[in-house]
Write a protein that holds these residues in place. Structure first.
Motif, PDB file in Angstrom:
ATOM      1  N   VAL A 180       0.720  -1.277  -0.035  1.00 34.73           N
ATOM      2  CA  VAL A 180      -0.169   0.112   0.276  1.00 34.73           C
ATOM      3  C   VAL A 180       0.397   0.712  -0.421  1.00 34.73           C
ATOM      4  O   VAL A 180       1.035   2.535  -1.159  1.00 34.73           O
ATOM      5  CB  VAL A 180      -1.415  -0.014   1.023  1.00 34.73           C
ATOM      6  CG1 VAL A 180      -2.315   1.139   0.676  1.00 34.73           C
ATOM      7  CG2 VAL A 180      -1.764  -0.930   1.336  1.00 34.73           C
ATOM      8  N   THR A 181       2.197   0.936   0.811  1.00 31.51           N
ATOM      9  CA  THR A 181       3.257   2.659   0.607  1.00 31.51           C
ATOM     10  C   THR A 181       3.349   2.786  -0.492  1.00 31.51           C
ATOM     11  O   THR A 181       3.488   3.651  -0.847  1.00 31.51           O
ATOM     12  CB  THR A 181       3.547   2.342   1.890  1.00 31.51           C
ATOM     13  OG1 THR A 181       2.957   2.183   3.291  1.00 31.51           O
ATOM     14  CG2 THR A 181       5.115   3.506   2.116  1.00 31.51           C
ATOM     15  N   ALA A 182       3.900   1.499  -1.079  1.00 36.46           N
ATOM     16  CA  ALA A 182       4.955   2.044  -2.551  1.00 36.46           C
ATOM     17  C   ALA A 182       3.619   2.331  -3.793  1.00 36.46           C
ATOM     18  O   ALA A 182       4.039   3.752  -4.195  1.00 36.46           O
ATOM     19  CB  ALA A 182       5.048   0.473  -2.850  1.00 36.46           C
ATOM     20  N   LEU A 183       3.344   1.512  -3.175  1.00 40.08           N
ATOM     21  CA  LEU A 183       1.667   1.784  -4.157  1.00 40.08           C
ATOM     22  C   LEU A 183       0.572   3.870  -4.308  1.00 40.08           C
ATOM     23  O   LEU A 183       0.870   4.365  -5.312  1.00 40.08           O
ATOM     24  CB  LEU A 183      -0.090   1.511  -4.678  1.00 40.08           C
ATOM     25  CG  LEU A 183       0.345  -0.310  -5.026  1.00 40.08           C
ATOM     26  CD1 LEU A 183      -0.975  -0.966  -4.527  1.00 40.08           C
ATOM     27  CD2 LEU A 183       0.972   0.031  -6.711  1.00 40.08           C
ATOM     28  N   VAL A 184       0.985   4.152  -2.652  1.00 39.92           N
ATOM     29  CA  VAL A 184       0.645   5.379  -3.043  1.00 39.92           C
ATOM     30  C   VAL A 184       1.372   6.800  -2.529  1.00 39.92           C
ATOM     31  O   VAL A 184       0.933   7.481  -3.520  1.00 39.92           O
ATOM     32  CB  VAL A 184      -0.458   4.994  -0.796  1.00 39.92           C
ATOM     33  CG1 VAL A 184      -0.471   6.831  -0.422  1.00 39.92           C
ATOM     34  CG2 VAL A 184      -1.121   4.384  -1.050  1.00 39.92           C
ATOM     35  N   VAL A 185       2.296   5.979  -2.433  1.00 39.94           N
ATOM     36  CA  VAL A 185       3.893   6.886  -2.713  1.00 39.94           C
ATOM     37  C   VAL A 185       4.021   7.076  -4.245  1.00 39.94           C
ATOM     38  O   VAL A 185       4.319   8.399  -5.219  1.00 39.94           O
ATOM     39  CB  VAL A 185       4.921   6.458  -2.353  1.00 39.94           C
ATOM     40  CG1 VAL A 185       6.079   7.274  -2.288  1.00 39.94           C
ATOM     41  CG2 VAL A 185       5.033   6.348  -0.254  1.00 39.94           C
ATOM     42  N   LEU A 186       3.591   6.061  -4.925  1.00 42.61           N
ATOM     43  CA  LEU A 186       4.002   6.616  -6.348  1.00 42.61           C
ATOM     44  C   LEU A 186       2.925   6.646  -6.962  1.00 42.61           C
ATOM     45  O   LEU A 186       3.394   7.546  -8.217  1.00 42.61           O
ATOM     46  CB  LEU A 186       4.061   4.673  -7.427  1.00 42.61           C
ATOM     47  CG  LEU A 186       4.829   4.243  -6.810  1.00 42.61           C
ATOM     48  CD1 LEU A 186       5.180   2.742  -7.565  1.00 42.61           C
ATOM     49  CD2 LEU A 186       6.177   4.786  -8.410  1.00 42.61           C
ATOM     50  N   ASP A 187       1.941   7.055  -6.400  1.00 44.74           N
ATOM     51  CA  ASP A 187       0.380   7.563  -6.499  1.00 44.74           C
ATOM     52  C   ASP A 187       1.258   9.082  -6.463  1.00 44.74           C
ATOM     53  O   ASP A 187       0.092  10.457  -7.136  1.00 44.74           O
ATOM     54  CB  ASP A 187      -0.604   7.332  -6.055  1.00 44.74           C
ATOM     55  CG  ASP A 187      -2.050   7.699  -6.996  1.00 44.74           C
ATOM     56  OD1 ASP A 187      -2.244   7.897  -8.071  1.00 44.74           O
ATOM     57  OD2 ASP A 187      -2.587   8.274  -6.147  1.00 44.74           O
ATOM     58  N   GLU A 188       1.283   9.333  -5.473  1.00 44.74           N
ATOM     59  CA  GLU A 188       1.526  10.788  -4.741  1.00 44.74           C
ATOM     60  C   GLU A 188       3.532  11.506  -5.716  1.00 44.74           C
ATOM     61  O   GLU A 188       2.886  12.548  -6.170  1.00 44.74           O
ATOM     62  CB  GLU A 188       1.898  10.651  -3.571  1.00 44.74           C
ATOM     63  CG  GLU A 188       2.282  12.833  -3.331  1.00 44.74           C
ATOM     64  CD  GLU A 188       0.983  13.137  -3.334  1.00 44.74           C
ATOM     65  OE1 GLU A 188       1.405  14.627  -2.225  1.00 44.74           O
ATOM     66  OE2 GLU A 188      -0.430  12.986  -3.581  1.00 44.74           O
ATOM     67  N   LYS A 189       4.289  10.663  -5.497  1.00 44.64           N
ATOM     68  CA  LYS A 189       5.546  10.783  -6.516  1.00 44.64           C
ATOM     69  C   LYS A 189       5.796  10.202  -7.651  1.00 44.64           C
ATOM     70  O   LYS A 189       6.576   9.002  -7.715  1.00 44.64           O
ATOM     71  CB  LYS A 189       6.389  10.902  -5.774  1.00 44.64           C
ATOM     72  CG  LYS A 189       6.304  11.461  -4.261  1.00 44.64           C
ATOM     73  CD  LYS A 189       6.100  13.273  -4.952  1.00 44.64           C
ATOM     74  CE  LYS A 189       6.722  13.918  -3.806  1.00 44.64           C
ATOM     75  NZ  LYS A 189       6.975  16.064  -3.629  1.00 44.64           N
ATOM     76  N   PRO A 190       4.805   9.653  -8.970  1.00 46.16           N
ATOM     77  CA  PRO A 190       5.073   9.045  -9.767  1.00 46.16           C
ATOM     78  C   PRO A 190       6.363   9.118 -10.625  1.00 46.16           C
ATOM     79  O   PRO A 190       7.147   9.519 -10.273  1.00 46.16           O
ATOM     80  CB  PRO A 190       4.360   9.555 -10.678  1.00 46.16           C
ATOM     81  CG  PRO A 190       3.386  10.095 -10.925  1.00 46.16           C
ATOM     82  CD  PRO A 190       4.180  11.265  -9.470  1.00 46.16           C
ATOM     83  N   ILE A 191       7.217   7.856 -11.050  1.00 48.60           N
ATOM     84  CA  ILE A 191       8.030   7.495 -11.777  1.00 48.60           C
ATOM     85  C   ILE A 191       8.011   7.105 -13.502  1.00 48.60           C
ATOM     86  O   ILE A 191       7.402   6.810 -13.723  1.00 48.60           O
ATOM     87  CB  ILE A 191       9.076   6.270 -11.164  1.00 48.60           C
ATOM     88  CG1 ILE A 191       8.771   6.609  -9.693  1.00 48.60           C
ATOM     89  CG2 ILE A 191      10.001   6.563 -11.094  1.00 48.60           C
ATOM     90  CD1 ILE A 191      10.178   6.047  -8.899  1.00 48.60           C
TER      91      ILE A 191
END
Length: 441
Positions: A121-132
């Motif tokens: 969940v942490t990984a997906l939420v962070v990627l949603d906020e800070k896309p790579i």
């Protein structure tokens, strides 16, 4: 001098009625519309294989969901099922293809502690906020004294951690590798603080993200999953596994070699488990409250076609139990997955009868076959038919739609033989039917 003649009046009246009748009768019967055919829906003999339910765990809770099904059909084209790998150039979870409801669920329906699955969940939420951007490493993050202190605290507590130092610089991708592949608790907190300013702010954003993605029975209170209140249902977590698997950054990361940070501290891939069974791990962890928890995808393939599903096992009592349960699941998958003749050419889904005695059937024109897991009997087909009076052989007169293995399939229905105009004689001899048809229109 004229005189009144009753017979003449009667004659004129009768003649007028006859002329008017002929004026209506002729056009109505010869030129008017024919009565519509009568349609009756039917159920063809099933050509679908008997259901082969997945064998899930009797421990805790477990679920699997269809991720993708790719089939080579007779024409050589490729058909893809309900969900496929995202083609986006950046990792943005909220725009990923939606994962369907699980194919099978076992155990309790209550939310259970999910251990390090919370880090997904942490990984997906962070990627949603800070896309790579796919193929890149994202921004460089300078670690702080708080990040170093997190490492010291988790290391002292005996929780999984990966060494960091204050003022070190890690790319976002490297932090995510430490988080997911190394299951690092300090990396979870570092990413949460970096992306949202604090772990508390992250928790608010994460729960909003879960609700937005339809995972309403799952909630987090931390970024690591060490807290027992970070809990989810097997249904939600199987769908979460699918969301992680179709994220381009996470899927590429899971394909990385065991030592993901070549120039760092050799973060080993803790997610790998039973790859010989066709399983790709996403998260594997244990806490006293959660037991053994495992998030994964798995693939069954015959070389030409493939079927991929995502899954979640939570509350397993031991790794031996997890191994036995996953081995049983994959054995049932190899038995249950295969080509399904879902809609067979020639199968009739309706019959038609005309008022003048012609009859015909609405049949599937082109077969629809899917490489899938028939875990349960398919739903009843929905048949949509067109109104018509006459039609040639092979005319498209409707559609049949049904769901199989979580995928909606449809096929055009064709007329197996013509329903022709009955001709002038029938029209003239059936004025009531003809006039009724005219009035109906």
């Amino acid at each position: 001098m004229s005189s009144f003649r009753p017979g003449r009046l009667v004659g004129i009246s009768v003649g007028t009625v006859v002329i008017l009748s002929l004026g209506i009768y002729g056009p109505a019967t010869l030129l008017g519309p024919l009565p519509r055919v009568t349609a009756t829906t039917v159920i063809p003999a099933s050509t679908t294989a008997a259901p082969t339910p997945p064998v899930l765990s009797a421990n805790g809770a477990s679920a699997i969901a269809v991720l993708a099904a790719t089939t080579s059909d007779a024409s050589g084209t490729i058909s893809t099922g309900t969900a496929s790998t995202s083609t986006a150039t950046t990792s943005t979870a909220t725009t990923s293809t939606a994962i369907p409801e699980p194919l099978a669920v076992a155990g309790t329906t209550q939310a259970l502690p999910m251990a390090s699955i919370a880090k997904v969940v942490t990984a997906l939420v962070v990627l949603d906020e800070k896309p790579i951007v796919t193929g890149e490493s994202g921004p460089v993050v300078t670690l702080t004294a708080a990040d170093f202190q997190s490492y010291l605290d988790y290391d002292k507590a005996g929780a999984r951690s990966v060494t960091v130092f204050a003022d070190e610089q890690w790319t976002e991708l490297e932090l995510l590798q430490g988080l997911l592949l190394g299951s690092s608790n300090n990396h979870a907190d570092s990413l949460a603080r970096w992306a949202f300013g604090s772990v508390d702010a992250y928790v608010v954003a994460a729960n909003a993200w879960l609700a937005h993605n339809g995972l309403a029975d799952t909630a987090v209170v931390d970024a690591t999953g060490l807290h027992d209140a970070s809990a989810g249902t097997a249904t939600d977590l199987a769908r979460l596994a699918g969301l992680a698997a179709i994220d381009p950054i996470i899927s590429a990361m899971l394909e990385s070699p065991a030592s993901a940070l070549a120039n760092r501290r050799g973060v080993q891939n803790t997610t790998s488990y039973l790859p010989e069974e066709g399983i790709t791990g996403i998260s594997r962890s244990y806490t006293d409250a959660a037991g053994v928890c495992f998030l994964f995808t798995a693939e069954i393939s015959d070389g030409a076609s493939s079927f991929t599903f995502s899954g979640a096992y939570i509350g397993e009592p031991s790794y031996d139990a997890l191994t036995a349960d996953l081995t049983a699941l994959m054995a049932s998958a190899r038995t249950g997955v295969g080509p399904l003749p879902v809609l067979a050419a020639g199968d009739a889904y309706a019959t038609f009868e005309s008022a003048w005695g012609d009859d015909a059937s609405a049949v599937v024109g082109v077969s629809r076959t899917r490489y899938a897991w028939q875990a349960a009997s398919p739903e009843a087909a929905t048949v949509t038919l067109k109104d018509f009076t006459t039609a040639r052989t092979g005319a498209n007169i409707g559609q049949v739609q049904l769901s199989v293995a979580g995928e909606k399939l449809s096929a055009a229905l064709k007329l197996d033989q013509a329903i022709n105009d009955p001709g002038v004689g029938w029209r003239l001899l059936h004025p009531v039917m003809m006039i009724s048809a005219l009035l109906d229109q």
